[in-house]
Design a protein around this motif. Structure first.
Motif, PDB file in Angstrom:
ATOM      1  N   TYR A 136       0.820  -1.213   0.000  1.00 29.16           N
ATOM      2  CA  TYR A 136       0.000   0.000   0.000  1.00 29.16           C
ATOM      3  C   TYR A 136       0.854   1.264   0.000  1.00 29.16           C
ATOM      4  O   TYR A 136       0.564   2.233  -0.708  1.00 29.16           O
ATOM      5  N   ALA A 137       1.943   1.258   0.784  1.00 32.49           N
ATOM      6  CA  ALA A 137       2.783   2.449   0.870  1.00 32.49           C
ATOM      7  C   ALA A 137       3.369   2.824  -0.484  1.00 32.49           C
ATOM      8  O   ALA A 137       3.681   4.002  -0.729  1.00 32.49           O
ATOM      9  N   ASN A 138       3.493   1.843  -1.375  1.00 32.31           N
ATOM     10  CA  ASN A 138       4.101   2.093  -2.680  1.00 32.31           C
ATOM     11  C   ASN A 138       3.092   2.302  -3.804  1.00 32.31           C
ATOM     12  O   ASN A 138       3.491   2.491  -4.959  1.00 32.31           O
ATOM     13  N   GLU A 146      -0.312   3.964  -3.008  1.00 29.88           N
ATOM     14  CA  GLU A 146      -1.341   4.950  -2.647  1.00 29.88           C
ATOM     15  C   GLU A 146      -1.229   6.224  -3.479  1.00 29.88           C
ATOM     16  O   GLU A 146      -2.232   6.727  -3.999  1.00 29.88           O
ATOM     17  N   SER A 147      -0.021   6.765  -3.613  1.00 29.44           N
ATOM     18  CA  SER A 147       0.123   8.044  -4.321  1.00 29.44           C
ATOM     19  C   SER A 147      -0.311   7.920  -5.775  1.00 29.44           C
ATOM     20  O   SER A 147      -0.951   8.833  -6.325  1.00 29.44           O
ATOM     21  N   ASP A 148       0.000   6.796  -6.411  1.00 32.39           N
ATOM     22  CA  ASP A 148      -0.436   6.596  -7.797  1.00 32.39           C
ATOM     23  C   ASP A 148      -1.956   6.465  -7.884  1.00 32.39           C
ATOM     24  O   ASP A 148      -2.590   6.982  -8.821  1.00 32.39           O
ATOM     25  N   LEU A 207      -4.191   7.803  -5.878  1.00 29.84           N
ATOM     26  CA  LEU A 207      -4.790   9.124  -5.668  1.00 29.84           C
ATOM     27  C   LEU A 207      -4.565  10.046  -6.863  1.00 29.84           C
ATOM     28  O   LEU A 207      -5.346  10.968  -7.092  1.00 29.84           O
ATOM     29  N   ALA A 208      -3.504   9.793  -7.616  1.00 28.20           N
ATOM     30  CA  ALA A 208      -3.209  10.616  -8.793  1.00 28.20           C
ATOM     31  C   ALA A 208      -3.962  10.151 -10.033  1.00 28.20           C
ATOM     32  O   ALA A 208      -3.827  10.752 -11.104  1.00 28.20           O
ATOM     33  N   SER A 239     -10.169  14.687  -0.357  1.00 28.03           N
ATOM     34  CA  SER A 239      -8.745  14.391  -0.198  1.00 28.03           C
ATOM     35  C   SER A 239      -8.397  12.959  -0.572  1.00 28.03           C
ATOM     36  O   SER A 239      -7.221  12.624  -0.706  1.00 28.03           O
ATOM     37  N   PHE A 240      -9.409  12.088  -0.755  1.00 27.82           N
ATOM     38  CA  PHE A 240      -9.149  10.677  -1.072  1.00 27.82           C
ATOM     39  C   PHE A 240      -9.975  10.244  -2.277  1.00 27.82           C
ATOM     40  O   PHE A 240     -10.496   9.153  -2.339  1.00 27.82           O
ATOM     41  N   ILE A 289     -10.130   8.790  -5.231  1.00 27.56           N
ATOM     42  CA  ILE A 289      -9.466   7.871  -6.157  1.00 27.56           C
ATOM     43  C   ILE A 289     -10.203   7.817  -7.493  1.00 27.56           C
ATOM     44  O   ILE A 289      -9.587   7.660  -8.557  1.00 27.56           O
ATOM     45  N   GLN A 332     -11.502  10.236  -8.994  1.00 29.83           N
ATOM     46  CA  GLN A 332     -11.349  11.516  -9.699  1.00 29.83           C
ATOM     47  C   GLN A 332     -12.720  12.094 -10.064  1.00 29.83           C
ATOM     48  O   GLN A 332     -12.898  12.719 -11.112  1.00 29.83           O
TER      49      GLN A 332
END
Length: 495
Positions: A374-376, A378-380, A382-383, A415-416, A418, A420
Motif C-alpha cells: 500500500y505504501a508504494n 497509494e500516491s499513484d 490518488l493521482a 482528499s481521497f 481515487i 477523480q
C-alpha cells in the motif's frame, strides 16, 4: 471452568505454545478478588506506548480503562458518558460533567482535567484523526462545566468527542513528554502494568462511578500471529481473541466465534476522469460484470456480506432508508484494456483482483493487474494512475458518521478521491449531508448522498467485511462492537 484444549496439528500446537506459554501467567496481578481474570489475546501490539493520542487509544477503550465525555449508540448518536448533557450555541458547545467521578489515582474529574486532556489532544502533532482539519479550543466555565468551541460551526462536536483518542485522563498522565495512561483513567478497570509490546495488566477499580465490574481484572497478551491467536482459543490459553483469520475460523468450534459486521466496504473505484471509465456506459458495464456473491464465497469463504450500497450492516439504519438508484445503461467494452490496482497489505485483495480480472475479461474487457504494498501504490491511486482500484475502505471515521468518508472519497475536492469524481449533483448532496444536524435528518441526507454517488458508477461496492471474534465457552458479556471501541466491559466475566 476454562475451555478444554482441542486437538491441534502438532506443528500448530508447538508454534502456539512457543508464542503463548507463560504470557498470561506473566501478567497475572496479585489481587485477592474472587473470580477469574479475563485473558485477552489481541492482534496488534502498542505502537506508541499506549498513548491515547495514537491508535493505541482504541485498546484503552476496549479494556474499559479510559473514557470520553460522550459515547455512541448503535446508530452513531451521542449519549452521556463523563458528560451528562450538552447544548450548542453557534460554534460553541457546553458540556456538564458527571458528578462523583474519580480517576484511578483518586483525584476528581473536574473541568480543569477535561481542559487539560482536550487541549493536549488539540495541540498534538500529529493531531488525532478526529480533529484533522478542526480547530478546537476548550475552556472551563466552572468546576463542572466546559465549553468547546470550533473555528466553524460543527454539528458533529459531540460525536467527535466520543473518539477514544480524546479520552480524559488524570493530570499524572501528562507529566512527561508522552502521555502515560497507567493509573490515570476513569473506567471500571485500572491499567496497572504494561510490558512493552508483549502484555498489559488491568485490575478492577472498585470506586468506578458506574458500578462494580464483574471480573477482578484483565490480562492482555499481544499476539500478532493469527494462527497463534486461534490456537490460544482452542487450547484454553485465552478467553477472548481478537480478529480470528478467516482461514482459522473453520478450525474452531462455531459456538466459540462471532462474526461482527465491520463498517468497512470492499469497493472497486473507477477512474471517471480519463481512460475507459470516463465513459459512463463502460462504468455500467463493469458494474454489471461483477459477481460479488462469488467473491464472498470464494475469497472470503462466506464470511462477508454482499454489498447493497457503500454503507453496510454495521450501520443498521442504512438499508431501511435506501431506495433503488437509477444508473446508466451498460455499453460494449469491445476489448478495451484497463489496469486495476490494489495492494498486498490486506491478504484478500490480490485474490479479489484476480477474481475481478476473470469476471471483467468475460464481459469483454482486457484486464491488467498491478499489485504492490500500500505504501508504494497509494500516491499513484490518488493521482488517477489506474483505470480502477480495489480498496477496503472504512466507511465511518472516528466520529461514527459516514458523511466525512463520503466527502473525502467522492467530493470534487475530496482528499481521497481515487475515482477523480467531479459531479455537481454529488457535491451538492455531500455538502447537504455534512451540514445537516445529527439524527434522522442527517441519516437520510447521508443515504441521499450515497445514492448520488452510486448513480455515477464511480464506485462499485462489492462486499462488507466482518471481523471474527473468539469467546471461550465460559465467557459472559464480551462486547461485539463493529467500531472496535468495546471488548471487555463492566459486565464481562468468566464463569
Amino acid at each position: 471452568m476454562r475451555v478444554p484444549a482441542r486437538l491441534l496439528p502438532f506443528p500448530a500446537a508447538l508454534a502456539a505454545s512457543a508464542l503463548l506459554t507463560g504470557c498470561f501467567a506473566a501478567t497475572e496481578a496479585t489481587g485477592t478478588d474472587a473470580g477469574e481474570r479475563v485473558r485477552v489475546a489481541m492482534m496488534q501490539p502498542p505502537r506508541s506506548g499506549l498513548s491515547p493520542l495514537s491508535d493505541d487509544a482504541f485498546k484503552l477503550s476496549r479494556w474499559s480503562t479510559a473514557e470520553t465525555l460522550v459515547k455512541l449508540d448503535a446508530d452513531g448518536d451521542a449519549r452521556p458518558a463523563l458528560a451528562t448533557e450538552w447544548k450548542q450555541s453557534g460554534r460553541s458547545w457546553t458540556f456538564t460533567l458527571r458528578e462523583g467521578v474519580t480517576f484511578h489515582d483518586g483525584t476528581e474529574l473536574t473541568a480543569e482535567a477535561v481542559v487539560r486532556s482536550l487541549t493536549r489532544a488539540a495541540g498534538a502533532s500529529p493531531k488525532p484523526r478526529i480533529l484533522d482539519g478542526v480547530e478546537l479550543t476548550v475552556e472551563a466555565v466552572d468546576a463542572a462545566t466546559v465549553t468547546v468551541t470550533t473555528a466553524e460551526e460543527d454539528p458533529l462536536v459531540p460525536q467527535r468527542l466520543s473518539s477514544p483518542q480524546l479520552s480524559i485522563l488524570a493530570a499524572k498522565a501528562y507529566r512527561g513528554k508522552t502521555v502515560n495512561p497507567v493509573g490515570a483513567g476513569t473506567g471500571p478497570f485500572e491499567l496497572t502494568r504494561v510490558n512493552g509490546t508483549s502484555s498489559a495488566a488491568l485490575d478492577r477499580y472498585d470506586d468506578y462511578w458506574g458500578g462494580t465490574a464483574k471480573a477482578p481484572g484483565i490480562d492482555v497478551t499481544f499476539v500478532p500471529d493469527g494462527t497463534a491467536r486461534a490456537a490460544a482459543l482452542r487450547s484454553g490459553e485465552a478467553d477472548i481473541v481478537e480478529a480470528v483469520p478467516v482461514s482459522q475460523a473453520a478450525l474452531l468450534d462455531e459456538d466459540l466465534i462471532t462474526e461482527v459486521p465491520m463498517p468497512r466496504t470492499n469497493t472497486l473505484y473507477l477512474n471517471t476522469e480519463k481512460g475507459a471509465f470516463e465513459d459512463p456506459a463502460l462504468r455500467a458495464a463493469a458494474r454489471e460484470a461483477i459477481d460479488a456473491e462469488s467473491i464472498v464465497k470464494g475469497v472470503y469463504e462466506g464470511r462477508a456480506d454482499v454489498a447493497e450500497g457503500l454503507l453496510g450492516p454495521a450501520l443498521p439504519w442504512a438499508s431501511g432508508l435506501r431506495e433503488p438508484v437509477r444508473r446508466a445503461k451498460a455499453g460494449d467494452p469491445d476489448g478495451r484494456t484497463i489496469t486495476i490496482g490494489t495492494f498486498t497489505d490486506r491478504a484478500e485483495l490480490p485474490e479479489v483482483a484476480a477474481a475481478l480480472q476473470q469476471q471483467l475479461q468475460k464481459a469483454g474487457f482486457r484486464v491488467k493487474l498491478e499489485v504492490r504494498e500500500y505504501a508504494n501504490i497509494e500516491s499513484d491511486a490518488l493521482a488517477g494512475a489506474f483505470d480502477a482500484f480495489i480498496l477496503s475502505r472504512a466507511t465511518v471515521l472516528d466520529s461514527g458518521d459516514p458523511a466525512a468518508y463520503l466527502y473525502s472519497d467522492f467530493a470534487s475536492d475530496g482528499s481521497f478521491n481515487i475515482s477523480q469524481l467531479a459531479d455537481l449533483a454529488v457535491d451538492k448532496a455531500l455538502h447537504k449531508a455534512g451540514a445537516t444536524p445529527t439524527g434522522d435528518a442527517r441519516r437520510q441526507a447521508v443515504i441521499d448522498a450515497e445514492a448520488a454517488v452510486l448513480a455515477t458508477d464511480a464506485a462499485v461496492p462489492m462486499l462488507h467485511e466482518r471481523v471474527i471474534q473468539g469467546d471461550a465457552a465460559d465467557v459472559v458479556g464480551a462486547a461485539h462492537d463493529p467500531r472496535e471501541r468495546e471488548l471487555v466491559t463492566l459486565d464481562t466475566h468468566v464463569k
